[in-house]
Design a protein around this motif. Sequence first.
Motif, short mmCIF file in Angstrom:
data_model
loop_
_atom_site.label_atom_id
_atom_site.label_comp_id
_atom_site.label_asym_id
_atom_site.label_seq_id
_atom_site.Cartn_x
_atom_site.Cartn_y
_atom_site.Cartn_z
N HIS A 34 49.59 28.90 43.39
CA HIS A 34 48.57 28.72 44.43
C HIS A 34 47.22 28.49 43.75
CE1 HIS A 34 51.66 30.17 47.18
NE2 HIS A 34 51.78 31.24 46.42
N PRO A 35 46.98 27.27 43.27
CA PRO A 35 45.77 27.00 42.48
C PRO A 35 44.46 27.15 43.25
CG PRO A 35 46.99 24.99 42.96
CD PRO A 35 47.88 26.12 43.35
N LEU A 36 44.50 27.17 44.56
CA LEU A 36 43.27 27.33 45.34
C LEU A 36 42.94 28.80 45.62
CD1 LEU A 36 43.72 24.49 47.99
CD2 LEU A 36 42.47 24.39 45.82
N ALA A 37 43.86 29.69 45.30
CA ALA A 37 43.68 31.11 45.59
C ALA A 37 42.96 31.81 44.43
CB ALA A 37 45.02 31.78 45.86
N ARG A 38 42.27 32.90 44.77
CA ARG A 38 41.61 33.74 43.78
C ARG A 38 42.19 35.16 43.89
NH1 ARG A 38 36.96 34.76 45.70
NH2 ARG A 38 37.29 33.75 47.72
N VAL A 39 42.07 35.92 42.82
CA VAL A 39 42.62 37.28 42.78
C VAL A 39 41.52 38.26 42.39
CG1 VAL A 39 44.35 38.81 41.79
CG2 VAL A 39 44.90 36.40 42.15
N GLN A 40 41.41 39.34 43.14
CA GLN A 40 40.51 40.44 42.80
C GLN A 40 41.36 41.67 42.53
OE1 GLN A 40 38.23 42.22 46.01
NE2 GLN A 40 36.49 42.53 44.65
#
Length: 306
Positions: A116-122
């Motif tokens: 999921h290249p558009l997603a970010r992770v915190q």
Amino acid sequence: MFFRQLEYMVALDRERHFLRAAQSCSVSQPALSEGIRKLEEELDVPLIHRGNKFEGLTAEGQQIVVWARRILADRDGLKEEIGAMRAGLSGRLRFGSVPTASIAVSLLTAPFCAQHPLARVQVVSDLKSEDVLRRLQNYEIDAGITYIRDSVPGEFQVAHLYMEKYVLLTAADTGTGGESATWAAAAALPLCLLDPVMQGRRRLDDVFAEVGVMPSPRVETDSVSSLFAQVTTGPWATVVPAAWLHVFGVPAGMCALPLVEPERAIPVGLVTLASEPGSVMARAMAAVSRMTDLTFLEDLPHEQAP
């Protein structure tokens, strides 16, 4: 406006302070207070105990916050779901874990981001087991990794990842001999361990107490990296989960011995809320976990195996 009013209530419950709550919502304090007042009028109940400063939520206000978290999570989930259908998964995955599972988090976030290249992770990686569940309940995180020692309430869904096993990390010339070491033998060594307030240390102390010994570590630290720095440069031994060695390796001149008498293996799992349809981010992470084999974290790195 209704969603904003709910956001004000959640922020006020979290911050316990009018100004900080307003700042977290990017509004003025009068605007926040007016929004809550209008919500009280609409529901015809008092939601906060009023005074010169924040004095707490009423019983009705506390219940509103429970519903507000759920409603806001459903709203965000709907937006994410529609967005994923149109352009692929985007937005932010909020991930929480106990400290010892940090490597597992990294081994899941990498394939998640690749898919999921558009997603970010915190990532928040210093939580207690109960904090992981609490943050899931409060919709503060989408997924978490924690110990699964006791039965988990039905509101959560659990996916087993691996078993956390412990090893003694000690100088190669200590003379412990053999391919394993006992907890009693480990307690007699000059130890560097995590600080007693940390959950990982308390688990070790429980096992030491079970065999009737209590170690007296010469050095204590509150971070994993500091622990490895101490044993790498000083005359110390330590007890660590085998999984950590896949990140830090076995320092030169030291050996890693599985701990026995007793052997301990604590299940570690991915936890999400069981409600349907649930967070699209949580479902995507659960799918990644099903395709990722983490059981190798139970063993020593091959090149370091005794």
